[in-house]
Structures are given as C-alpha cells and as structure tokens.
Write a protein that holds these residues in place. Structure first.
Motif, PDB file in Angstrom:
ATOM      1  N   THR A   1     -64.712   7.834 -29.095  1.00  0.00           N
ATOM      2  CA  THR A   1     -64.758   7.686 -27.472  1.00  0.00           C
ATOM      3  C   THR A   1     -64.204   9.248 -26.948  1.00  0.00           C
ATOM      4  O   THR A   1     -64.733  10.034 -26.141  1.00  0.00           O
ATOM      5  CB  THR A   1     -63.901   6.657 -26.600  1.00  0.00           C
ATOM      6  N   VAL A   2     -62.780   9.471 -27.487  1.00  0.00           N
ATOM      7  CA  VAL A   2     -62.020  10.755 -26.937  1.00  0.00           C
ATOM      8  C   VAL A   2     -62.998  11.846 -27.561  1.00  0.00           C
ATOM      9  O   VAL A   2     -63.204  12.990 -26.807  1.00  0.00           O
ATOM     10  CB  VAL A   2     -60.755  10.581 -27.397  1.00  0.00           C
ATOM     11  N   ARG A   3     -63.491  11.962 -28.776  1.00  0.00           N
ATOM     12  CA  ARG A   3     -64.167  12.835 -29.314  1.00  0.00           C
ATOM     13  C   ARG A   3     -65.465  13.302 -28.413  1.00  0.00           C
ATOM     14  O   ARG A   3     -65.594  14.403 -28.173  1.00  0.00           O
ATOM     15  CB  ARG A   3     -64.319  12.599 -30.731  1.00  0.00           C
ATOM     16  N   ARG A   4     -66.221  12.103 -28.047  1.00  0.00           N
ATOM     17  CA  ARG A   4     -67.047  12.404 -27.438  1.00  0.00           C
ATOM     18  C   ARG A   4     -66.925  12.975 -25.818  1.00  0.00           C
ATOM     19  O   ARG A   4     -67.719  13.791 -25.510  1.00  0.00           O
ATOM     20  CB  ARG A   4     -67.892  10.815 -26.971  1.00  0.00           C
ATOM     21  N   TRP A   5     -65.791  12.363 -25.256  1.00  0.00           N
ATOM     22  CA  TRP A   5     -65.405  13.138 -24.160  1.00  0.00           C
ATOM     23  C   TRP A   5     -65.051  14.653 -24.387  1.00  0.00           C
ATOM     24  O   TRP A   5     -65.567  15.354 -23.192  1.00  0.00           O
ATOM     25  CB  TRP A   5     -64.330  12.371 -23.672  1.00  0.00           C
ATOM     26  N   HIS A   6     -64.262  14.901 -25.379  1.00  0.00           N
ATOM     27  CA  HIS A   6     -63.966  16.423 -25.664  1.00  0.00           C
ATOM     28  C   HIS A   6     -65.215  17.248 -25.886  1.00  0.00           C
ATOM     29  O   HIS A   6     -65.428  18.249 -24.971  1.00  0.00           O
ATOM     30  CB  HIS A   6     -63.361  16.517 -26.811  1.00  0.00           C
ATOM     31  N   ALA A   7     -66.381  16.709 -26.323  1.00  0.00           N
ATOM     32  CA  ALA A   7     -67.664  17.243 -26.512  1.00  0.00           C
ATOM     33  C   ALA A   7     -68.325  17.297 -25.079  1.00  0.00           C
ATOM     34  O   ALA A   7     -68.865  18.498 -25.039  1.00  0.00           O
ATOM     35  CB  ALA A   7     -68.438  16.832 -27.768  1.00  0.00           C
ATOM     36  N   ARG A   8     -68.345  16.317 -24.474  1.00  0.00           N
ATOM     37  CA  ARG A   8     -68.876  16.476 -23.046  1.00  0.00           C
ATOM     38  C   ARG A   8     -68.207  17.528 -22.220  1.00  0.00           C
ATOM     39  O   ARG A   8     -68.894  18.320 -21.548  1.00  0.00           O
ATOM     40  CB  ARG A   8     -69.022  15.057 -22.417  1.00  0.00           C
ATOM     41  N   ASN A   9     -66.862  17.333 -22.335  1.00  0.00           N
ATOM     42  CA  ASN A   9     -66.199  18.441 -21.317  1.00  0.00           C
ATOM     43  C   ASN A   9     -66.424  19.871 -21.901  1.00  0.00           C
ATOM     44  O   ASN A   9     -66.584  20.657 -20.931  1.00  0.00           O
ATOM     45  CB  ASN A   9     -64.663  18.260 -21.769  1.00  0.00           C
ATOM     46  N   ALA A  10     -66.705  20.090 -23.143  1.00  0.00           N
ATOM     47  CA  ALA A  10     -66.951  21.547 -23.489  1.00  0.00           C
ATOM     48  C   ALA A  10     -68.429  21.860 -23.020  1.00  0.00           C
ATOM     49  O   ALA A  10     -68.716  23.025 -22.537  1.00  0.00           O
ATOM     50  CB  ALA A  10     -67.037  21.402 -25.061  1.00  0.00           C
ATOM     51  N   GLY A  11     -69.289  20.921 -22.916  1.00  0.00           N
ATOM     52  CA  GLY A  11     -70.574  21.335 -22.237  1.00  0.00           C
ATOM     53  C   GLY A  11     -70.802  21.354 -20.841  1.00  0.00           C
ATOM     54  O   GLY A  11     -71.789  21.639 -20.152  1.00  0.00           O
ATOM     55  N   PHE A  12     -69.770  20.745 -20.138  1.00  0.00           N
ATOM     56  CA  PHE A  12     -69.791  20.816 -18.558  1.00  0.00           C
ATOM     57  C   PHE A  12     -69.733  22.010 -18.095  1.00  0.00           C
ATOM     58  O   PHE A  12     -69.948  22.381 -17.013  1.00  0.00           O
ATOM     59  CB  PHE A  12     -68.824  19.786 -18.125  1.00  0.00           C
ATOM     60  N   GLY A  13     -68.750  22.976 -18.848  1.00  0.00           N
ATOM     61  CA  GLY A  13     -68.326  24.159 -18.214  1.00  0.00           C
ATOM     62  C   GLY A  13     -67.129  24.027 -17.359  1.00  0.00           C
ATOM     63  O   GLY A  13     -66.525  22.920 -17.413  1.00  0.00           O
ATOM     64  N   ALA A  14     -66.520  25.247 -17.190  1.00  0.00           N
ATOM     65  CA  ALA A  14     -65.099  25.331 -16.524  1.00  0.00           C
ATOM     66  C   ALA A  14     -64.978  24.272 -15.396  1.00  0.00           C
ATOM     67  O   ALA A  14     -65.920  24.514 -14.387  1.00  0.00           O
ATOM     68  CB  ALA A  14     -64.841  26.804 -16.155  1.00  0.00           C
ATOM     69  N   GLY A  15     -63.912  23.859 -15.046  1.00  0.00           N
ATOM     70  CA  GLY A  15     -63.597  22.933 -14.135  1.00  0.00           C
ATOM     71  C   GLY A  15     -64.030  21.645 -13.914  1.00  0.00           C
ATOM     72  O   GLY A  15     -63.830  21.014 -13.052  1.00  0.00           O
ATOM     73  N   TYR A  16     -64.722  21.095 -14.912  1.00  0.00           N
ATOM     74  CA  TYR A  16     -65.430  19.926 -15.071  1.00  0.00           C
ATOM     75  C   TYR A  16     -64.934  19.051 -16.227  1.00  0.00           C
ATOM     76  O   TYR A  16     -64.510  19.861 -17.275  1.00  0.00           O
ATOM     77  CB  TYR A  16     -66.678  19.899 -15.112  1.00  0.00           C
ATOM     78  N   GLY A  17     -64.794  17.851 -16.268  1.00  0.00           N
ATOM     79  CA  GLY A  17     -64.415  17.060 -17.154  1.00  0.00           C
ATOM     80  C   GLY A  17     -64.083  15.586 -16.891  1.00  0.00           C
ATOM     81  O   GLY A  17     -64.335  15.056 -15.878  1.00  0.00           O
TER      82      GLY A  17
ATOM     83  N   VAL B   1     -52.909   5.475 -16.490  1.00  0.00           N
ATOM     84  CA  VAL B   1     -53.708   4.166 -15.752  1.00  0.00           C
ATOM     85  C   VAL B   1     -54.956   4.229 -15.673  1.00  0.00           C
ATOM     86  O   VAL B   1     -55.496   3.261 -15.457  1.00  0.00           O
ATOM     87  CB  VAL B   1     -52.952   4.374 -14.345  1.00  0.00           C
ATOM     88  N   GLY B   2     -55.543   5.330 -16.368  1.00  0.00           N
ATOM     89  CA  GLY B   2     -57.097   5.444 -16.340  1.00  0.00           C
ATOM     90  C   GLY B   2     -57.625   6.713 -16.481  1.00  0.00           C
ATOM     91  O   GLY B   2     -56.873   7.604 -17.044  1.00  0.00           O
ATOM     92  N   THR B   3     -58.900   6.824 -16.133  1.00  0.00           N
ATOM     93  CA  THR B   3     -59.866   8.073 -16.344  1.00  0.00           C
ATOM     94  C   THR B   3     -60.016   8.359 -15.078  1.00  0.00           C
ATOM     95  O   THR B   3     -60.751   7.596 -14.208  1.00  0.00           O
ATOM     96  CB  THR B   3     -60.865   7.781 -17.375  1.00  0.00           C
ATOM     97  N   VAL B   4     -60.247   9.968 -14.930  1.00  0.00           N
ATOM     98  CA  VAL B   4     -60.885  10.303 -13.589  1.00  0.00           C
ATOM     99  C   VAL B   4     -61.871  11.189 -14.269  1.00  0.00           C
ATOM    100  O   VAL B   4     -61.610  12.009 -15.208  1.00  0.00           O
ATOM    101  CB  VAL B   4     -59.844  11.071 -12.468  1.00  0.00           C
ATOM    102  N   LEU B   5     -62.898  11.461 -13.732  1.00  0.00           N
ATOM    103  CA  LEU B   5     -64.145  12.596 -13.929  1.00  0.00           C
ATOM    104  C   LEU B   5     -64.639  13.016 -12.920  1.00  0.00           C
ATOM    105  O   LEU B   5     -64.691  12.721 -11.821  1.00  0.00           O
ATOM    106  CB  LEU B   5     -65.032  11.750 -14.684  1.00  0.00           C
ATOM    107  N   LEU B   6     -64.906  14.541 -13.238  1.00  0.00           N
ATOM    108  CA  LEU B   6     -65.602  15.294 -12.067  1.00  0.00           C
ATOM    109  C   LEU B   6     -66.549  16.110 -13.105  1.00  0.00           C
ATOM    110  O   LEU B   6     -66.314  16.896 -13.861  1.00  0.00           O
ATOM    111  CB  LEU B   6     -64.566  16.258 -11.593  1.00  0.00           C
ATOM    112  N   LYS B   7     -68.026  15.910 -12.935  1.00  0.00           N
ATOM    113  CA  LYS B   7     -68.724  16.584 -13.644  1.00  0.00           C
ATOM    114  C   LYS B   7     -70.218  16.271 -13.101  1.00  0.00           C
ATOM    115  O   LYS B   7     -70.455  15.726 -12.242  1.00  0.00           O
ATOM    116  CB  LYS B   7     -68.749  15.688 -14.937  1.00  0.00           C
ATOM    117  N   PRO B   8     -71.238  17.266 -13.635  1.00  0.00           N
ATOM    118  CA  PRO B   8     -72.488  17.328 -13.560  1.00  0.00           C
ATOM    119  C   PRO B   8     -73.057  16.016 -13.836  1.00  0.00           C
ATOM    120  O   PRO B   8     -72.686  15.566 -15.210  1.00  0.00           O
ATOM    121  CB  PRO B   8     -73.156  18.473 -14.325  1.00  0.00           C
ATOM    122  N   MET B   9     -73.801  15.173 -12.940  1.00  0.00           N
ATOM    123  CA  MET B   9     -74.490  14.045 -13.641  1.00  0.00           C
ATOM    124  C   MET B   9     -75.878  14.060 -14.314  1.00  0.00           C
ATOM    125  O   MET B   9     -76.480  15.141 -14.107  1.00  0.00           O
ATOM    126  CB  MET B   9     -74.766  12.959 -12.320  1.00  0.00           C
ATOM    127  N   PRO B  10     -75.857  13.371 -15.508  1.00  0.00           N
ATOM    128  CA  PRO B  10     -77.105  13.392 -16.092  1.00  0.00           C
ATOM    129  C   PRO B  10     -78.224  12.898 -15.022  1.00  0.00           C
ATOM    130  O   PRO B  10     -78.193  12.027 -14.301  1.00  0.00           O
ATOM    131  CB  PRO B  10     -77.134  12.424 -17.324  1.00  0.00           C
TER     132      PRO B  10
END
Length: 180
Positions: A53-69, A82-91
């Motif tokens: 799961t963490v590896r999947r998130w790292h790969a996605r973060n790399a594909g989102f571009g700077a500032g997103y993750g 306490v959890g996860t926060v995300l800021l990213k382009p939506m599919p």
C-alpha cells in the motif's frame, strides 16, 4: 520528509518503517474505515499488504507532480500517526487518466475520530493548494459517510450534489471550495 505542519500535526510522507506499516495495516484492515473507500485492495487482509500500500502511494505521489500526494498525519505531541490526508488530481471516469480537478481527502484510524484532525490536516492541504494557485478544491465522499461530509462543511466547502465525474463513474457526494 515533512510536507507541512499545522498547530497539532505534522503532515509527512508515509515510510516503510515498521511503525508506519503497522499503523497503515491497523487502519486500512478495519471494515469501518474501508467501507467508505471504494478501493479493490481494501480492507487489507495481511500485515504484509501495508508495505505494498505504501509503495503504491509512493508511486502515485511521483506521478501526481510537485505539491500533491497521499501523506501521513502525525501528532506533534507524541508522534502518533492518526491517519492519511491527500491532496491530488482525481482520476476521471477512465480511472487510468487523471483530471485537472484537485481533491482533498482524509482517512483516519477510528481511535483518532472526533478530535478535529481531519479538518485540521485538510485545511492545511487546502491552504497549500491555494497558495500554489489551484483555483478550486473538491472533496468527494461516499453517500452515507456523514462524518466526512461534516468535515467538508467545516472546511467551508459547498455541497454541489452527487456527481459521477471521477473514480470510474462512482456516484459520490461532492463538495467544492474556490480560492478566495
């Protein structure tokens, strides 16, 4: 790596360290968390699934571009995640293609519900996006997830109804906030 900080939280990259992996597993193996997240890999079934799961998130973060993750929310006072926060382009409806629509989202471990962490971390993410010039932010919430809809409202987001524009056409309660 620290992404940003709030009054009570440090938002940082998830790591493959044992404490992070244990918290990912403990959060995303729970039916009460997974039920509102329409992801085929949830709930996690084995502790080893956390590393994937963490590896999947790292790969996605790399594909989102700077500032997103997709990032960990960690309390400043004791270092507990306490959890996860995300800021990213939506599919889009075609999940293989990202849209220009930017999403803020949150997933918390049940022991961290009700403390305002989701609102605090999401507010920091929204401020980060607006400072970078993003004109509007969306939050999409599974129908029936009243707690997440309340977070979106606390962020000042306007409900714009159920939409099917993203995540393969899944019908989601949609909230929008425009840059001031």
């Amino acid at each position: 790596m620290t992404i940003y900080e709030t009054e009570r939280l440090v938002v940082r990259d998830w790591t493959l360290e044992p404490d992070d992996l244990a918290r990912v597993y403990d959060t995303y193996s729970r039916p009460e968390v997974a039920r509102f997240l329409n992801a085929p890999w949830l709930p996690l079934r084995e502790p080893d699934d956390a590393a994937e799961t963490v590896r999947r998130w790292h790969a996605r973060n790399a594909g989102f571009g700077a500032g997103y993750g997709i990032w960990a929310m960690q309390r400043r006072d004791d270092g507990r995640v306490v959890g996860t926060v995300l800021l990213k382009p939506m599919p889009g409806r075609d999940e293989a293609k990202l849209t220009d629509d930017i999403e803020v989202g949150w997933h918390l471990h049940p022991d961290s519900w009700g403390h305002g962490y989701a609102t605090e971390a999401a507010r920091g993410a929204v401020e980060r996006a607006f400072a970078a010039g993003v004109p509007e932010i969306y939050a999409v919430v599974a129908p029936g997830n009243e707690a997440s809809m309340a977070v979106a409202r606390r962020l000042g987001m306007a409900a714009i109804g159920r939409r099917t524009d993203w995540y393969g056409g899944e019908e989601l309660e949609t909230f929008r906030l425009s840059r001031p």
